[in-house]
Design a protein around this motif. Sequence first.
Motif, PDB file in Angstrom:
ATOM      1  N   ALA A 104     -40.966  14.557 -50.244  1.00 15.50           N
ATOM      2  CA  ALA A 104     -41.271  13.128 -50.134  1.00 15.50           C
ATOM      3  C   ALA A 104     -41.160  12.646 -48.691  1.00 15.50           C
ATOM      4  O   ALA A 104     -41.975  11.836 -48.233  1.00 15.50           O
ATOM      5  CB  ALA A 104     -40.338  12.331 -51.033  1.00 15.50           C
ATOM      6  N   SER A 105     -40.190  13.155 -47.970  1.00 11.67           N
ATOM      7  CA  SER A 105     -40.010  12.737 -46.576  1.00 11.67           C
ATOM      8  C   SER A 105     -41.199  13.110 -45.714  1.00 11.67           C
ATOM      9  O   SER A 105     -41.608  12.342 -44.837  1.00 11.67           O
ATOM     10  CB  SER A 105     -38.748  13.369 -45.987  1.00 11.67           C
ATOM     11  N   TYR A 106     -41.748  14.294 -45.946  1.00 11.05           N
ATOM     12  CA  TYR A 106     -42.871  14.769 -45.146  1.00 11.05           C
ATOM     13  C   TYR A 106     -44.224  14.563 -45.831  1.00 11.05           C
ATOM     14  O   TYR A 106     -45.249  14.993 -45.311  1.00 11.05           O
ATOM     15  CB  TYR A 106     -42.672  16.241 -44.777  1.00 11.05           C
ATOM     16  N   ASP A 107     -44.189  13.937 -47.020  1.00  4.12           N
ATOM     17  CA  ASP A 107     -45.398  13.649 -47.789  1.00  4.12           C
ATOM     18  C   ASP A 107     -46.264  14.889 -47.976  1.00  4.12           C
ATOM     19  O   ASP A 107     -47.474  14.881 -47.781  1.00  4.12           O
ATOM     20  CB  ASP A 107     -46.207  12.530 -47.124  1.00  4.12           C
ATOM     21  N   ARG A 108     -45.615  15.976 -48.370  1.00  5.03           N
ATOM     22  CA  ARG A 108     -46.290  17.252 -48.599  1.00  5.03           C
ATOM     23  C   ARG A 108     -45.769  17.860 -49.904  1.00  5.03           C
ATOM     24  O   ARG A 108     -44.577  18.105 -50.052  1.00  5.03           O
ATOM     25  CB  ARG A 108     -46.011  18.253 -47.471  1.00  5.03           C
ATOM     26  N   GLY A 109     -46.646  18.100 -50.849  1.00  2.00           N
ATOM     27  CA  GLY A 109     -46.269  18.788 -52.079  1.00  2.00           C
ATOM     28  C   GLY A 109     -45.297  18.034 -52.963  1.00  2.00           C
ATOM     29  O   GLY A 109     -44.513  18.643 -53.684  1.00  2.00           O
ATOM     30  N   THR A 110     -45.356  16.714 -52.950  1.00  2.00           N
ATOM     31  CA  THR A 110     -44.400  15.915 -53.725  1.00  2.00           C
ATOM     32  C   THR A 110     -44.545  16.165 -55.219  1.00  2.00           C
ATOM     33  O   THR A 110     -43.541  16.346 -55.917  1.00  2.00           O
ATOM     34  CB  THR A 110     -44.579  14.419 -53.414  1.00  2.00           C
ATOM     35  N   LEU A 111     -45.767  16.188 -55.705  1.00  2.00           N
ATOM     36  CA  LEU A 111     -45.975  16.421 -57.142  1.00  2.00           C
ATOM     37  C   LEU A 111     -45.575  17.836 -57.533  1.00  2.00           C
ATOM     38  O   LEU A 111     -44.981  18.051 -58.596  1.00  2.00           O
ATOM     39  CB  LEU A 111     -47.428  16.151 -57.526  1.00  2.00           C
ATOM     40  N   LEU A 112     -45.888  18.798 -56.687  1.00  2.00           N
ATOM     41  CA  LEU A 112     -45.485  20.178 -56.941  1.00  2.00           C
ATOM     42  C   LEU A 112     -43.964  20.275 -57.017  1.00  2.00           C
ATOM     43  O   LEU A 112     -43.416  20.861 -57.959  1.00  2.00           O
ATOM     44  CB  LEU A 112     -46.025  21.102 -55.853  1.00  2.00           C
ATOM     45  N   ALA A 113     -43.288  19.688 -56.062  1.00  4.12           N
ATOM     46  CA  ALA A 113     -41.819  19.723 -56.050  1.00  4.12           C
ATOM     47  C   ALA A 113     -41.254  19.038 -57.283  1.00  4.12           C
ATOM     48  O   ALA A 113     -40.341  19.562 -57.929  1.00  4.12           O
ATOM     49  CB  ALA A 113     -41.292  19.064 -54.779  1.00  4.12           C
ATOM     50  N   ARG A 114     -41.798  17.872 -57.620  1.00  6.42           N
ATOM     51  CA  ARG A 114     -41.309  17.135 -58.794  1.00  6.42           C
ATOM     52  C   ARG A 114     -41.440  17.960 -60.061  1.00  6.42           C
ATOM     53  O   ARG A 114     -40.499  18.085 -60.851  1.00  6.42           O
ATOM     54  CB  ARG A 114     -42.093  15.827 -58.936  1.00  6.42           C
ATOM     55  N   ASP A 115     -42.598  18.554 -60.276  1.00  2.00           N
ATOM     56  CA  ASP A 115     -42.833  19.322 -61.494  1.00  2.00           C
ATOM     57  C   ASP A 115     -41.997  20.598 -61.540  1.00  2.00           C
ATOM     58  O   ASP A 115     -41.454  20.959 -62.586  1.00  2.00           O
ATOM     59  CB  ASP A 115     -44.314  19.661 -61.629  1.00  2.00           C
ATOM     60  N   VAL A 116     -41.888  21.280 -60.416  1.00  2.00           N
ATOM     61  CA  VAL A 116     -41.106  22.520 -60.382  1.00  2.00           C
ATOM     62  C   VAL A 116     -39.631  22.231 -60.644  1.00  2.00           C
ATOM     63  O   VAL A 116     -38.971  22.965 -61.385  1.00  2.00           O
ATOM     64  CB  VAL A 116     -41.304  23.268 -59.041  1.00  2.00           C
ATOM     65  N   ILE A 117     -39.114  21.160 -60.089  1.00  2.00           N
ATOM     66  CA  ILE A 117     -37.711  20.799 -60.327  1.00  2.00           C
ATOM     67  C   ILE A 117     -37.488  20.525 -61.812  1.00  2.00           C
ATOM     68  O   ILE A 117     -36.535  21.029 -62.408  1.00  2.00           O
ATOM     69  CB  ILE A 117     -37.300  19.587 -59.475  1.00  2.00           C
ATOM     70  N   LEU A 118     -38.358  19.733 -62.411  1.00  2.00           N
ATOM     71  CA  LEU A 118     -38.196  19.395 -63.827  1.00  2.00           C
ATOM     72  C   LEU A 118     -38.283  20.641 -64.706  1.00  2.00           C
ATOM     73  O   LEU A 118     -37.409  20.880 -65.558  1.00  2.00           O
ATOM     74  CB  LEU A 118     -39.258  18.378 -64.248  1.00  2.00           C
ATOM     75  N   LEU A 119     -39.300  21.455 -64.508  1.00  2.00           N
ATOM     76  CA  LEU A 119     -39.493  22.624 -65.370  1.00  2.00           C
ATOM     77  C   LEU A 119     -38.426  23.698 -65.155  1.00  2.00           C
ATOM     78  O   LEU A 119     -37.967  24.312 -66.127  1.00  2.00           O
ATOM     79  CB  LEU A 119     -40.890  23.198 -65.164  1.00  2.00           C
ATOM     80  N   THR A 120     -38.017  23.930 -63.911  1.00  2.00           N
ATOM     81  CA  THR A 120     -36.963  24.933 -63.698  1.00  2.00           C
ATOM     82  C   THR A 120     -35.625  24.446 -64.236  1.00  2.00           C
ATOM     83  O   THR A 120     -34.812  25.265 -64.658  1.00  2.00           O
ATOM     84  CB  THR A 120     -36.825  25.331 -62.215  1.00  2.00           C
ATOM     85  N   THR A 121     -35.414  23.139 -64.234  1.00  2.00           N
ATOM     86  CA  THR A 121     -34.175  22.605 -64.811  1.00  2.00           C
ATOM     87  C   THR A 121     -34.143  22.862 -66.315  1.00  2.00           C
ATOM     88  O   THR A 121     -33.125  23.293 -66.862  1.00  2.00           O
ATOM     89  CB  THR A 121     -34.043  21.106 -64.513  1.00  2.00           C
ATOM     90  N   VAL A 122     -35.254  22.629 -66.976  1.00  2.00           N
ATOM     91  CA  VAL A 122     -35.325  22.854 -68.429  1.00  2.00           C
ATOM     92  C   VAL A 122     -35.258  24.344 -68.756  1.00  2.00           C
ATOM     93  O   VAL A 122     -34.525  24.765 -69.656  1.00  2.00           O
ATOM     94  CB  VAL A 122     -36.617  22.224 -69.003  1.00  2.00           C
ATOM     95  N   LEU A 123     -36.005  25.154 -68.017  1.00  2.00           N
ATOM     96  CA  LEU A 123     -36.103  26.575 -68.341  1.00  2.00           C
ATOM     97  C   LEU A 123     -34.919  27.406 -67.848  1.00  2.00           C
ATOM     98  O   LEU A 123     -34.732  28.536 -68.317  1.00  2.00           O
ATOM     99  CB  LEU A 123     -37.403  27.153 -67.786  1.00  2.00           C
ATOM    100  N   SER A 124     -34.143  26.874 -66.936  1.00  2.00           N
ATOM    101  CA  SER A 124     -33.015  27.664 -66.425  1.00  2.00           C
ATOM    102  C   SER A 124     -31.908  27.831 -67.460  1.00  2.00           C
ATOM    103  O   SER A 124     -31.182  28.824 -67.418  1.00  2.00           O
ATOM    104  CB  SER A 124     -32.453  27.044 -65.144  1.00  2.00           C
TER     105      SER A 124
END
Length: 136
Positions: A104-124
Amino acid sequence: MGVLVAATGVDLPPLVREPVELTAALAVPAALLAYGMSLHGAPRPASGDGARRVWLAVALKTLAQPALAYALGRWVAGLSGVALLAVTVTSALPTAQNVFVYAASYDRGTLLARDVILLTTVLSAPVLVGIAVLLG
């Protein structure tokens, strides 16, 4: 400046020290709030054009990284028992919130980061249980 104060051992007066401590204590809650706000009203995770990249990142983080950590820990570092379990479990933890903060700070890959965080949290969770069963 903070390194200089820590290195010299200078004890700052409370008027200077307390606002810095309050700001530092806000870092994690602020990251969680920013991440939570990004989820509100957002499309389902891993939908749309970037779904393949999201699932690749999730698979690498959730499955490949713990497998690599296990292999390196066991056959390269010669670990066993609790030490090997610790290395493998630590590598299987979900993607950290700071990834979203940087995106978010660098406005790069925000949606990718958001989705990966959510899914890895659930799947971990099941992956961590599986690691504990196999190595514990």
